[in-house]
Motif scaffolding. Structure first.
Motif, PDB file in Angstrom:
ATOM      1  N   ALA A  28      -9.798  -9.255   1.765  1.00 29.58           N
ATOM      2  CA  ALA A  28      -8.368  -9.580   1.663  1.00 29.58           C
ATOM      3  C   ALA A  28      -8.057 -10.859   2.427  1.00 29.58           C
ATOM      4  CB  ALA A  28      -7.537  -8.422   2.221  1.00 29.58           C
ATOM      5  N   ASP A  30      -5.337 -12.298   3.773  1.00 35.53           N
ATOM      6  CA  ASP A  30      -3.944 -12.144   4.201  1.00 35.53           C
ATOM      7  C   ASP A  30      -3.602 -13.230   5.210  1.00 35.53           C
ATOM      8  OD1 ASP A  30      -3.406  -9.901   2.577  1.00 35.53           O
ATOM      9  OD2 ASP A  30      -4.397  -8.603   4.018  1.00 35.53           O
ATOM     10  N   LYS A  52      -9.117 -10.838  -2.339  1.00 31.07           N
ATOM     11  CA  LYS A  52      -7.767 -10.400  -2.687  1.00 31.07           C
ATOM     12  C   LYS A  52      -6.756 -11.458  -2.291  1.00 31.07           C
ATOM     13  CE  LYS A  52      -4.339  -7.767  -0.749  1.00 31.07           C
ATOM     14  NZ  LYS A  52      -3.581  -6.597  -0.285  1.00 31.07           N
ATOM     15  N   THR A 137       0.852   4.080   0.489  1.00 32.85           N
ATOM     16  CA  THR A 137       0.438   4.963   1.588  1.00 32.85           C
ATOM     17  C   THR A 137       1.422   4.922   2.754  1.00 32.85           C
ATOM     18  OG1 THR A 137      -1.016   3.210   2.322  1.00 32.85           O
ATOM     19  CG2 THR A 137      -2.025   5.000   1.079  1.00 32.85           C
ATOM     20  N   PRO A 195      -8.024   0.556   0.141  1.00 34.08           N
ATOM     21  CA  PRO A 195      -7.855  -0.214   1.383  1.00 34.08           C
ATOM     22  C   PRO A 195      -7.920   0.728   2.588  1.00 34.08           C
ATOM     23  CG  PRO A 195      -5.722   0.177   0.391  1.00 34.08           C
ATOM     24  CD  PRO A 195      -6.724   0.971  -0.413  1.00 34.08           C
ATOM     25  N   GLY A 196      -7.611   0.194   3.754  1.00 35.21           N
ATOM     26  CA  GLY A 196      -7.616   1.041   4.951  1.00 35.21           C
ATOM     27  C   GLY A 196      -9.019   1.378   5.391  1.00 35.21           C
ATOM     28  N   ARG A 198     -12.381   0.658   7.698  1.00 32.88           N
ATOM     29  CA  ARG A 198     -12.822   0.053   8.961  1.00 32.88           C
ATOM     30  C   ARG A 198     -14.272   0.429   9.229  1.00 32.88           C
ATOM     31  NH1 ARG A 198      -9.343  -2.537   8.173  1.00 32.88           N
ATOM     32  NH2 ARG A 198      -7.467  -3.071   9.317  1.00 32.88           N
ATOM     33  N   GLN A 207      -3.515   0.019  10.763  1.00 30.23           N
ATOM     34  CA  GLN A 207      -3.843   1.043   9.772  1.00 30.23           C
ATOM     35  C   GLN A 207      -3.864   2.401  10.477  1.00 30.23           C
ATOM     36  OE1 GLN A 207      -4.107   0.678   6.631  1.00 30.23           O
ATOM     37  NE2 GLN A 207      -4.950  -1.318   6.091  1.00 30.23           N
ATOM     38  N   VAL A 225     -11.254  -2.570  -0.116  1.00 32.71           N
ATOM     39  CA  VAL A 225     -10.586  -3.810   0.293  1.00 32.71           C
ATOM     40  C   VAL A 225     -10.651  -3.871   1.815  1.00 32.71           C
ATOM     41  CG1 VAL A 225      -8.449  -5.161   0.267  1.00 32.71           C
ATOM     42  CG2 VAL A 225      -8.976  -3.618  -1.639  1.00 32.71           C
ATOM     43  N   VAL A 226     -11.257  -4.917   2.323  1.00 34.47           N
ATOM     44  CA  VAL A 226     -11.370  -5.070   3.773  1.00 34.47           C
ATOM     45  C   VAL A 226     -10.806  -6.435   4.157  1.00 34.47           C
ATOM     46  CG1 VAL A 226     -12.898  -5.035   5.777  1.00 34.47           C
ATOM     47  CG2 VAL A 226     -13.483  -3.684   3.749  1.00 34.47           C
ATOM     48  N   GLY A 227      -9.857  -6.421   5.082  1.00 34.12           N
ATOM     49  CA  GLY A 227      -9.264  -7.678   5.531  1.00 34.12           C
ATOM     50  C   GLY A 227      -9.740  -8.069   6.906  1.00 34.12           C
ATOM     51  N   ARG A 228      -8.929  -7.756   7.909  1.00 32.00           N
ATOM     52  CA  ARG A 228      -9.156  -8.274   9.262  1.00 32.00           C
ATOM     53  C   ARG A 228     -10.526  -8.008   9.872  1.00 32.00           C
ATOM     54  NH1 ARG A 228      -3.501  -5.807  10.804  1.00 32.00           N
ATOM     55  NH2 ARG A 228      -4.295  -4.434   9.176  1.00 32.00           N
ATOM     56  N   PRO A 229     -11.153  -6.866   9.626  1.00 26.94           N
ATOM     57  CA  PRO A 229     -12.484  -6.703  10.231  1.00 26.94           C
ATOM     58  C   PRO A 229     -13.445  -7.824   9.832  1.00 26.94           C
ATOM     59  CG  PRO A 229     -11.705  -4.606   9.412  1.00 26.94           C
ATOM     60  CD  PRO A 229     -10.721  -5.649   8.924  1.00 26.94           C
TER      61      PRO A 229
HETATM   62  O1  C5P Z   1      -6.752  -6.187   7.305  1.00 28.12           O
HETATM   63  P1  C5P Z   1      -6.875  -4.903   6.555  1.00 28.12           P
HETATM   64  O2  C5P Z   1      -8.306  -4.487   6.274  1.00 28.12           O
HETATM   65  O3  C5P Z   1      -6.051  -3.802   7.129  1.00 28.12           O
HETATM   66  O4  C5P Z   1      -6.253  -5.258   5.123  1.00 28.12           O
HETATM   67  C1  C5P Z   1      -6.125  -4.294   4.163  1.00 28.12           C
HETATM   68  C2  C5P Z   1      -5.536  -4.882   2.908  1.00 28.12           C
HETATM   69  O5  C5P Z   1      -5.235  -3.829   2.017  1.00 28.12           O
HETATM   70  C3  C5P Z   1      -4.246  -5.635   3.134  1.00 28.12           C
HETATM   71  O6  C5P Z   1      -4.245  -6.727   2.224  1.00 28.12           O
HETATM   72  C4  C5P Z   1      -3.159  -4.656   2.771  1.00 28.12           C
HETATM   73  O7  C5P Z   1      -2.040  -5.273   2.210  1.00 28.12           O
HETATM   74  C5  C5P Z   1      -3.846  -3.799   1.735  1.00 28.12           C
HETATM   75  N1  C5P Z   1      -3.336  -2.435   1.656  1.00 28.12           N
HETATM   76  C6  C5P Z   1      -3.426  -1.524   2.693  1.00 28.12           C
HETATM   77  N2  C5P Z   1      -2.974  -0.258   2.539  1.00 28.12           N
HETATM   78  C7  C5P Z   1      -2.461   0.131   1.407  1.00 28.12           C
HETATM   79  C8  C5P Z   1      -2.365  -0.760   0.336  1.00 28.12           C
HETATM   80  C9  C5P Z   1      -2.822  -2.041   0.503  1.00 28.12           C
HETATM   81  O8  C5P Z   1      -3.908  -1.857   3.752  1.00 28.12           O
HETATM   82  N3  C5P Z   1      -2.076   1.368   1.285  1.00 28.12           N
END
Ligand code: C5P
Length: 249
Positions: A28, A30, A52, A137, A195-196, A198, A207, A225-229
């Motif tokens: 992700a 972001d 993403k 969520t 998402p969510g 870790r 989260q 979907v993994v963002g900040r980690p």
């Molecule tokens: O940084 P992190 O891993 O928390 O990013 C998760 C990504 O998934 C973000 O782009 C967030 O918008 C998305 N997302 C989420 N939880 C949801 C739906 C989408 O964290 N329920």
């Protein structure tokens, strides 16, 4: 026993994901600038294939950022969660298809007519996956009740996912917690993007309900979907590879 989904357009993507765990990882982006996004993409290198682009980056930088990612050979998951009248959503999906995105999101609550219009518009780009967001969520049963939706969150998730799949969506966005219920109720032939996630031992950030990559896969997710980690890691490529290792196991 999976329910029958008579109008479903077959989705064969799960079997074609193959053995490369990168097919299952979405990073992700972001961030607020294309420059920041490009730094992350460069740092991740070939440890991820799909990125993403959500409402933050898209609102800041517009379609050019998507265009540039696609032109550089990356796949884009455009997470703008379209929800409007069918004609308007179809127009937006057609533009996203022209941009070359590989996955995009719509709200299942937009109804079967809107979902069908999105799926039909996406057909100009074979393989483009239309994914339906069921219940965010961030909402609980109390929130749903306040807007007139009775019953448990899980019931709503299954109901909305059923509508999404019956109208041709290739999958849904759902938490790992919902993924196992969706698999047992609706079967295996659709994507679940979760998402969510870790990796074990990293910060949860904001989260609340988090799972590890391995737990997400075990619960039935097809993609995570993994963002900040990854994006905030000192070595994003190494972090992405660690996650790929956990998916493979
Ligand atoms: O940084 P992190 O891993 O928390 O990013 C998760 C990504 O998934 C973000 O782009 C967030 O918008 C998305 N997302 C989420 N939880 C949801 C739906 C989408 O964290 N329920």
């Amino acid at each position: 026993m999976p329910v029958a989904l008579p109008n479903r357009i077959p989705y064969s993507g799960l079997t074609s994901l193959g053995g490369d765990p990168r097919q299952r990882l979405i990073v992700a982006l972001d961030v607020s600038t294309a420059a920041a996004a490009q730094r992350i993409v460069a740092a991740v290198g070939d440890s991820a294939l799909t990125y993403k682009v959500g409402m933050q980056l898209y609102t800041a930088e517009g379609p050019q950022v998507v265009h540039d990612l696609v032109a550089s050979g990356r796949r884009v998951f455009l997470d703008l969660k379209y929800h409007d009248i069918p004609n308007t959503v179809a127009g937006a999906v057609a533009e996203a298809a022209n941009l070359g995105v590989s996955m995009l999101t719509v709200h299942a609550a937009g109804s079967g007519k809107m979902l069908r219009a999105a799926v039909e518009a996406a057909q100009v780009r074979p393989g483009l996956m239309v994914l339906a967001v069921t219940v965010l969520t961030s909402l609980d049963a109390y929130d749903l009740d306040k807007i007139g939706i009775r019953g448990s969150v899980e019931d709503s998730v299954v109901r909305l996912a059923t509508i999404a799949l019956a109208n041709g969506c290739q999958g849904v966005v759902a938490s790992a917690r919902e993924a196992s219920t969706l698999r047992s109720e609706l079967g295996g032939n659709f994507a679940i993007v979760t998402p969510g996630v870790r990796p074990a031992g990293t910060s949860a950030g904001d989260q609340v309900r988090i799972v590890t990559p391995a737990e997400a896969m075990a619960s039935g997710a097809s993609h995570i979907v993994v963002g900040r980690p990854i994006t905030e890691a000192a070595d994003p490529a190494a972090e992405a590879r660690a996650i790929l290792g956990q998916i493979s196991r």
